[in-house]
Design an enzyme around this catalytic site. Sequence first.
Site, short mmCIF file in Angstrom:
data_model
loop_
_atom_site.label_atom_id
_atom_site.label_comp_id
_atom_site.label_asym_id
_atom_site.label_seq_id
_atom_site.Cartn_x
_atom_site.Cartn_y
_atom_site.Cartn_z
N GLU A 246 0.82 -1.21 0.00
CA GLU A 246 0.00 0.00 0.00
C GLU A 246 0.85 1.26 0.00
O GLU A 246 0.57 2.21 -0.74
CB GLU A 246 -0.93 -0.01 1.22
CG GLU A 246 -1.92 1.15 1.24
CD GLU A 246 -2.97 0.98 2.31
OE1 GLU A 246 -3.75 0.02 2.22
OE2 GLU A 246 -3.02 1.81 3.24
N ARG A 272 -2.98 32.85 -18.47
CA ARG A 272 -3.49 33.92 -17.62
C ARG A 272 -2.57 35.14 -17.70
O ARG A 272 -1.37 35.03 -17.44
CB ARG A 272 -3.59 33.42 -16.18
CG ARG A 272 -3.88 34.45 -15.12
CD ARG A 272 -5.25 35.05 -15.24
NE ARG A 272 -5.59 35.81 -14.04
CZ ARG A 272 -6.61 36.65 -13.97
NH1 ARG A 272 -7.41 36.83 -15.02
NH2 ARG A 272 -6.86 37.30 -12.85
N GLN A 283 8.89 35.70 -12.29
CA GLN A 283 9.78 34.73 -11.66
C GLN A 283 9.13 34.05 -10.45
O GLN A 283 9.32 32.85 -10.22
CB GLN A 283 11.08 35.41 -11.24
CG GLN A 283 12.15 34.44 -10.78
CD GLN A 283 13.44 35.15 -10.43
OE1 GLN A 283 13.54 35.78 -9.39
NE2 GLN A 283 14.42 35.06 -11.32
#
Length: 392
Positions: A246, A272, A283
Amino acid sequence: MNFEFDADTEEMCAMVVAFAQRELAGRGEAASSTLDVGDFRRRWQLAGEQGLVGGAVPVDYGGSGLDAVASSAVMEALGYGSGDAGFAFSIAAHLFASLMPIVEFGTEEQKREWLPALCSGERIAAHGITEPEAGSDALNLRTRAVRKGDEYVLQGGKCFTTNAPVADVFVVQAATEPNGGFFGLTAFIVEAGTPGLSVGPVYDKVGLRGSPTSDVHFDGCVVPARQMLGAEGMGASVFSASMKWERVCLFAIYLGAMRRVLESTVGYAGDREQFGSPIGDFQAVSHRVVDMTLRLECARLLLYKAAWGLARGSQDEIAPALAKLAVSEAAVQLGLDAIQVRGGLGVVEGEAATFLRDALPSRVFSGTSEIQKNNIARALGLGKNRRPHRRH
């Protein structure tokens, strides 16, 4: 070292991505408490037909015989293609926490009886160990199993049991020797509908909403001794083995989901515009995206290193714990970063917010981040029982 999958694995992963995008996308936002059992089972059956719910099980018992590396690759593809991380989580919990213990510790008769239907998608499994007073302290279970002739009588309860509301089969841990420590627990295969077994209401969770979860109660539940998994007192070994699977293969789901969210974040930052330029030109934004990429790639390398070891029978305790720790912490931070890049849109709608909600539980289940650090420290020789360090 070869960082590429073979052609068969690549083809299999492409098929899984296409299946998940077609059948499993866009369902992760529904409230957990509004479980549609019929629709859940319909999708489960489709996943069974794709070989997803029994992939790591040997072919002789109805599975695909995938090793840990290929199993992780398939889970990564599932996480990438599906918008419902909860459903993917249910598949992985079924396979790695319930079926693999039967593969590794079951008798030939048990494997023939239980595994084929669990691999085909006809039946669903749940693993019950966590209790209200025994979460991280998994050896301190209050659920008891008392032997009476050829039967055991189970008394107690489990909480946070993944798949319990839809499960046909439960792999249950109980104390056959109270206060017996590592050798005090025993695992049992218990069929749903057994008198004395009942399931509580479905939890309404913050994340992984597509994975039905509830409490399980045992009130004089009689289980034949032939349904004991492994020998009496081997429950902790069964649990430890399932956690290796798991903590490695299940968490590959998050790698796929992280990659999907990272790709959409790069796209958003390129489209955008603010102050006359795409925000990706700034940056502060571009470096945040680079940090997201760094966390994903580092976590992915650790996970596949652990999968490589698991596939070769390694008994290394550190690699699975490091992989689980790295992936879960990276997933949460990547979710936060994805929201930050999107600004207000990240808060009110979209896959970034959904992913963050699904990532938050990853730091808790399968052993919390703190427990993983404890396990790693102990394996390194640190802690109360460490050997004295000789100074030179």
